[in-house]
Write an enzyme that holds these catalytic residues in place. Structure first.
Site, PDB file in Angstrom:
ATOM      1  N   PRO A  29     -44.008 -32.651   8.948  1.00  0.00           N
ATOM      2  CA  PRO A  29     -44.994 -32.325   7.918  1.00  0.00           C
ATOM      3  C   PRO A  29     -44.374 -31.841   6.611  1.00  0.00           C
ATOM      4  O   PRO A  29     -43.579 -30.905   6.607  1.00  0.00           O
ATOM      5  CB  PRO A  29     -45.805 -31.200   8.585  1.00  0.00           C
ATOM      6  CG  PRO A  29     -44.817 -30.534   9.502  1.00  0.00           C
ATOM      7  CD  PRO A  29     -43.919 -31.611   9.994  1.00  0.00           C
ATOM      8  N   ASP A  68     -47.457 -29.114   6.516  1.00  0.00           N
ATOM      9  CA  ASP A  68     -47.028 -27.748   6.758  1.00  0.00           C
ATOM     10  C   ASP A  68     -47.750 -26.882   5.733  1.00  0.00           C
ATOM     11  O   ASP A  68     -47.467 -26.968   4.530  1.00  0.00           O
ATOM     12  CB  ASP A  68     -45.504 -27.663   6.566  1.00  0.00           C
ATOM     13  CG  ASP A  68     -44.900 -26.555   7.383  1.00  0.00           C
ATOM     14  OD1 ASP A  68     -45.628 -25.629   7.733  1.00  0.00           O
ATOM     15  OD2 ASP A  68     -43.682 -26.608   7.652  1.00  0.00           O
ATOM     16  N   TRP A 502     -40.781 -22.499  10.089  1.00  0.00           N
ATOM     17  CA  TRP A 502     -40.089 -23.543  10.856  1.00  0.00           C
ATOM     18  C   TRP A 502     -40.533 -23.523  12.317  1.00  0.00           C
ATOM     19  O   TRP A 502     -40.518 -24.563  12.983  1.00  0.00           O
ATOM     20  CB  TRP A 502     -38.575 -23.373  10.747  1.00  0.00           C
ATOM     21  CG  TRP A 502     -38.075 -23.721   9.378  1.00  0.00           C
ATOM     22  CD1 TRP A 502     -37.758 -22.851   8.371  1.00  0.00           C
ATOM     23  CD2 TRP A 502     -37.860 -25.031   8.855  1.00  0.00           C
ATOM     24  NE1 TRP A 502     -37.374 -23.546   7.264  1.00  0.00           N
ATOM     25  CE2 TRP A 502     -37.411 -24.884   7.522  1.00  0.00           C
ATOM     26  CE3 TRP A 502     -38.003 -26.311   9.382  1.00  0.00           C
ATOM     27  CZ2 TRP A 502     -37.103 -25.974   6.720  1.00  0.00           C
ATOM     28  CZ3 TRP A 502     -37.685 -27.408   8.577  1.00  0.00           C
ATOM     29  CH2 TRP A 502     -37.247 -27.230   7.265  1.00  0.00           C
ATOM     30  N   GLN A 532     -32.656 -32.162   7.728  1.00  0.00           N
ATOM     31  CA  GLN A 532     -33.436 -31.635   8.853  1.00  0.00           C
ATOM     32  C   GLN A 532     -32.607 -31.456  10.126  1.00  0.00           C
ATOM     33  O   GLN A 532     -33.123 -30.959  11.120  1.00  0.00           O
ATOM     34  CB  GLN A 532     -34.643 -32.525   9.127  1.00  0.00           C
ATOM     35  CG  GLN A 532     -35.626 -32.578   7.966  1.00  0.00           C
ATOM     36  CD  GLN A 532     -36.031 -31.191   7.475  1.00  0.00           C
ATOM     37  OE1 GLN A 532     -36.280 -30.278   8.266  1.00  0.00           O
ATOM     38  NE2 GLN A 532     -36.072 -31.017   6.160  1.00  0.00           N
ATOM     39  N   TRP A 536     -35.994 -29.060  10.733  1.00  0.00           N
ATOM     40  CA  TRP A 536     -37.071 -29.397  11.665  1.00  0.00           C
ATOM     41  C   TRP A 536     -36.570 -29.946  12.992  1.00  0.00           C
ATOM     42  O   TRP A 536     -37.193 -29.711  14.025  1.00  0.00           O
ATOM     43  CB  TRP A 536     -38.020 -30.400  11.000  1.00  0.00           C
ATOM     44  CG  TRP A 536     -39.297 -30.602  11.732  1.00  0.00           C
ATOM     45  CD1 TRP A 536     -40.192 -29.647  12.123  1.00  0.00           C
ATOM     46  CD2 TRP A 536     -39.835 -31.857  12.175  1.00  0.00           C
ATOM     47  NE1 TRP A 536     -41.269 -30.232  12.768  1.00  0.00           N
ATOM     48  CE2 TRP A 536     -41.074 -31.585  12.810  1.00  0.00           C
ATOM     49  CE3 TRP A 536     -39.404 -33.185  12.086  1.00  0.00           C
ATOM     50  CZ2 TRP A 536     -41.870 -32.587  13.359  1.00  0.00           C
ATOM     51  CZ3 TRP A 536     -40.199 -34.177  12.622  1.00  0.00           C
ATOM     52  CH2 TRP A 536     -41.420 -33.888  13.252  1.00  0.00           C
ATOM     53  N   LYS A 569     -27.686 -35.650  -8.448  1.00  0.00           N
ATOM     54  CA  LYS A 569     -28.920 -35.062  -7.925  1.00  0.00           C
ATOM     55  C   LYS A 569     -29.964 -35.025  -9.029  1.00  0.00           C
ATOM     56  O   LYS A 569     -29.653 -34.729 -10.188  1.00  0.00           O
ATOM     57  CB  LYS A 569     -28.632 -33.650  -7.415  1.00  0.00           C
ATOM     58  CG  LYS A 569     -29.833 -32.960  -6.803  1.00  0.00           C
ATOM     59  CD  LYS A 569     -29.437 -31.562  -6.329  1.00  0.00           C
ATOM     60  CE  LYS A 569     -30.650 -30.817  -5.776  1.00  0.00           C
ATOM     61  NZ  LYS A 569     -30.295 -29.455  -5.319  1.00  0.00           N
ATOM     62  N   LYS A 572     -34.996 -31.444 -13.166  1.00  0.00           N
ATOM     63  CA  LYS A 572     -35.702 -31.419 -14.448  1.00  0.00           C
ATOM     64  C   LYS A 572     -34.750 -31.061 -15.579  1.00  0.00           C
ATOM     65  O   LYS A 572     -34.888 -31.557 -16.697  1.00  0.00           O
ATOM     66  CB  LYS A 572     -36.864 -30.431 -14.379  1.00  0.00           C
ATOM     67  CG  LYS A 572     -37.990 -30.891 -13.460  1.00  0.00           C
ATOM     68  CD  LYS A 572     -39.099 -29.854 -13.377  1.00  0.00           C
ATOM     69  CE  LYS A 572     -40.189 -30.302 -12.409  1.00  0.00           C
ATOM     70  NZ  LYS A 572     -41.240 -29.269 -12.245  1.00  0.00           N
TER      71      LYS A 572
END
Length: 889
Positions: A29, A68, A502, A532, A536, A569, A572
């Site tokens: 999620p 989530d 988590w 992850q 997760w 990467k 902004k």
């Protein structure tokens, strides 16, 4: 999209799949706290490709999206919008606002994911804030409590003092940071041999010196006791010269050497606090940097903490939740710990304890939400014990034996993390999340968990949600006669911590896979970004092994991160962020999906306007190929006009062979999750086999033969088969384009009721046939080159102005080529091809000459029959026949 929604395509897919074997991809999620970005688009598209392929391949592959909805990401964003902090609003009031805020972004992101062409049960997603989900989370938590995995402990944890909460390892990001780099001396006491000696430590966290209680040395390192102008110093032998040069001490004399274990237990004086410290031994002391002596503060680091436990050292914690020194810190009380570095250095310098001071630029942990530097701080928290019931060893064995990691390097990545990770800190000091139903004793201040109380609370959660913990009185949940297990007091209160977010998402196997009948446990696949492995995947694996003694997934696939065209990467500040909505607006959703499909996701995935422009060109080639085929099937009814396989021309049989090989490779690529290979196979087939070769060859039959001529219908037959297959195999990748093709193309009766390509079956394996034409097809580039040379000399214009001669002395070659004499002109796109054999010819040679005869104005071929007809003097016999047949029909 509107058509899909009005026809309720996902429901039709689900109905069609009933009774089939299940293949469940379980959705990790995303946070419901903003618009989706390219990382979301990448992840959801990859998942959608898998689910669409598995569905077409005959599996019951339900996709239940999730969000989530708890935790710091949402809380942090909402506090920013409200322009307040958590001390300026009541918890119950804030939770109502957080609930509405999360649902707002669930709805927003849901529509954005749909725009990508992602199919799923969007009306019934799983949300971690629903009462049924929270009930599952608490039941899983109580199972861990009852099994003895959860304990209360004072341990150093990652702490963000701006967000005022503990952080999990997965909530920490490492960024460049400037820190002090100092050498400090501690005077040894109570030793006759080292009576005037100083231990020299190096640290980049001067603020932690207030909690110093020990100095660690390596038991087996050699240490030197050296005389210097700045005092007699103890430094590791291997680091002596480097350390002294840093401290600008060129002159020194080694008095004696000894092993680290020889000075274990000696005491020293803290440089500015009335406190004695102890020399201890530790294997983690490095011989690569510093002095070989490590300043040890058990309250500020995990290794220090373990050393403190071993030596029964005090765990001193003078820093409060906000990161400020408390009243025990003397002159530094009230200062922010990081900002106090300057004052601490001044103090050390005044006392003559500061041997050297500079700055170092290094990788330092930052909070994942506020992006500010964090600290390590000992606090009382709830932990999951990874050593209980040999849990860590079980996890390692399961990672190695029971899960397929894609790519395989993922296994080593998560293995290294699980081997070294500390116990899991389950508690957070925040407002928005599932409360930990702990009880606090108001008399002795102990905090404890009671399984029966948790069970009682779970019943309320099922009906009222977890807000009941904050609204109801503790007595509503308490079993009769509950008292503090430490002092027996009944003066009790509710705990205020919430569960780690988590853990929330990690128990989705219990809350979703086990509960929803269209899913199953364990899932066939978890598919997420490579970060992850520490997020997760671990938070899902650990509870599952604790509760079910098995992993919640059979396969784990990871992808890289989105970076710009130069591999940087996206941020902004750099101005290199590209919005998925801008891509959809400028190029279309299928181009965005094509970018995902064409990328090797094992690495970081680059994107730029140049990359998108190239993909647009590739997309146009695929689309234009399909459009050309469609335009030539306008009068083709597959039920009436299909030509039997044995009656197809050899050229048509060749392209069906190429289609069969493409289908084979594309299917293998999908099965192996190598979607970039599937895309390349489809593109190469469209661009090379079709556009460069076959479609050019077939134009003559399509345009100049009579409508019902077998030769024309043969070409249409294979073009129909090609388009039917192409629309299906590109459907998981180019969902909108494949649908357009499917709805426009003619269909056999058996497919006429299939509304969507996404309701169709994966193409069955096709016979590849023999490869007799491959050798001749391989001659095309050479023939084309020779024709171009003749064209540049002005001897021919169009390729139809030419005649090809194939000369050989080899009987087998001659027999083979002569058997193809009717197909060769079409293959080489010339008017005539002659095959000759003579003993004085080479093994093989190609000659290009001017074609014989007169040019037919209709087919452009030169023939000896053009001009022979009185009725049609400008046509060749073949075209005259075609016109006659057309007129007769």
């Amino acid at each position: 999209m509107e058509t899909w929604q009005s026809e309720d395509i996902y429901r039709l897919i689900r109905e069609k799949a009933k009774g089939s074997a299940k293949y469940v991809l379980h959705d990790g999620p995303p946070y419901a706290n903003g618009d989706i970005h390219l990382g979301h688009a990448l992840n959801k598209t990859l998942k959608d490709i898998v689910v669409k392929y598995k569905t077409m391949a005959g599996f019951d592959s339900a996709y239940v999206p999730g969000w989530d909805c708890h935790g710091l990401p949402i809380e942090h964003q909402l506090f920013k919008e409200l322009k307040i902090n958590k001390n300026q609003i009541a918890q119950a009031e804030f939770r109502k606002k957080a609930y509405a805020y999360a649902l707002k972004f669930v709805d927003k992101q849901k529509e954005q994911f749909k725009r990508l062409g992602v199919f799923g049960d969007w009306e019934n997603p799983y949300l971690t804030l629903t009462s049924d989900y929270e009930e599952s989370a608490l039941r899983a938590f109580n199972t861990l409590v009852k099994s003895g995995y959860v304990y209360r402990g004072l341990k150093p944890v990652n702490w963000c003092f701006r967000c005022e909460t503990a952080l999990a390892e997965a909530e920490v990001e490492y960024e460049e940071h400037t820190s002090p780099s100092i050498y400090v001396k501690f005077k040894i006491t109570g030793s006759q041999d080292l009576s005037e000696a100083f231990l020299v430590i190096w640290t980049t966290t001067p603020w932690t010196l207030l909690a110093n209680v020990a100095v660690a040395v390596h038991p087996d390192f050699a240490y030197c006791y050296v005389a210097t102008p700045k005092g007699n110093l103890v430094i590791a032998k291997s680091l002596l010269e480097h350390a002294l040069s840093q401290m600008a001490i060129p002159d020194f004399k080694v008095i004696r050497e000894f092993k680290g274990k020889e000075i274990e237990g000696l005491n020293y004086e803290h440089p500015f606090i009335k406190r004695r410290g102890k020399i201890v031994l530790a294997d983690y002391v490095s011989g690569e940097e510093g002095t070989g002596l490590v300043h040890t503060a058990p309250g500020h680091g995990n290794e220090d903490y373990l050393t403190g436990i071993k030596y029964k050292l005090d765990i001193i914690m003078p820093v409060d939740n906000k990161g400020n020194f408390d009243s025990s810190s003397g002159e530094f009380a009230g200062l922010n710990c990081l900002e106090a570095n300057k004052s601490i250095l001044e103090k050390l310098n005044q006392l003559g304890a500061l041997l050297f001071n500079s700055e170092i630029r290094h990788s330092y942990p930052h909070c994942w939400r506020c992006k500010q530097p964090i600290i390590f701080r000992a606090t009382r928290q709830w932990f999951l014990n990874l050593e209980h019931k040999d849990l860590r060893s079980k996890l390692i064995e399961i990672i190695q034996k029971d899960v397929r990691w894609i790519p395989p390097s993922g296994m080593e990545r998560i293995l290294g993390m699980v081997e070294l990770r500390p116990d899991w800190c389950l508690s957070r000091q925040r407002y928005w999340g599932v409360p930990i139903p702990a009880v606090v004793c108001n008399d002795c201040h102990a905090e404890f968990l009671h399984p029966e109380l948790i069970d009682n609370f779970v019943k309320f959660v099922a009906k009222e949600g977890s807000d009941s913990w904050f609204i109801r009185d503790l007595k509503d949940f308490m079993p009769k006669g509950l008292s503090c297990p430490h002092c027996k007091s009944t003066n009790l209160a509710k705990g205020t911590d919430i569960l780690d977010v988590w853990f929330d998402s990690g128990i989705s196997a219990q809350a979703v896979l086990k509960k929803r009948k269209e899913l199953k446990f364990p899932a066939a696949l978890y598919l997420e970004g490579s970060d992850q492995h520490r997020g997760w995947f671990q938070s899902s694996l650990i509870p599952s092994v604790c509760v079910d003694n098995r992993p919640p997934f059979e396969n784990v696939l990871t992808h890289g991160f989105v970076v710009d065209g130069e591999g940087k990467k996206m941020s902004k500040s750099l101005g290199n962020v590209i919005s998925p909505f801008d891509i959809i607006k400028d190029y279309g959703a299928d181009i965005l999906r094509l970018w995902v499909a064409s990328s090797d996701y094992n690495e970081d995935i680059r994107i730029s306007k140049e990359i998108l422009t190239r993909l647009s060109e590739a997309y146009r080639k695929i689309r234009n190929t399909a459009r050309f085929i469609l335009s030539n099937l306008y009068d083709f009814d597959p039920d009436k006009n299909k030509v039997k396989a044995q009656e197809l021309t050899k050229v048509d049989k060749w392209i069906l062979r190429r289609l069969a090989l493409t289908l084979e490779e594309v299917t293998r690529a999908y099965e192996d999750f190598q979607f970039h290979k599937a895309y390349k196979e489809i593109y190469d087939f469209c661009n090379e086999d079709l556009s460069m070769y076959y479609l050019d060859m077939a134009k003559g039959r399509l345009y100049t033969y009579a409508a019902n001529a077998t030769e024309r219908r043969s070409a249409q037959t294979v073009m129909y088969d090609i388009l039917d297959c192409l629309s299906r195999i590109m459907a998981p990748l180019l969902v909108f384009t494949a649908e357009d093709i499917w709805r426009q193309m003619p269909k056999q009766k058996k497919d006429s009721a299939v509304k969507s390509v996404h309701l169709s079956d994966w193409p069955s394996r096709m016979e590849t046939g023999d490869a007799e034409l491959e050798q001749v097809i391989g001659m095309i580039p050479e023939v084309a080159k020779m024709l171009e040379e003749k064209r540049s000399l002005g001897e021919i214009g169009s390729s139809f102005d030419a005649k090809i001669k194939l000369l050989t002395k080899d009987q087998n070659r001659y027999t083979f080529l002569e058997s193809l004499k009717d197909e060769l002109p079409e293959i080489f796109k010339v008017s005539q091809v002659e095959v000759e054999i003579q003993d004085n010819y080479p093994e093989f040679r190609i000659e290009v000459n001017k074609a014989a005869g007169v040019k037919c104005v209709r087919c452009w071929n030169y023939t000896l029959t053009t001009g022979k007809s009185v009725k049609h003097p400008l046509l060749c016999a073949k075209c005259e026949k075609a016109i006659g047949e057309q007129e007769a029909n």
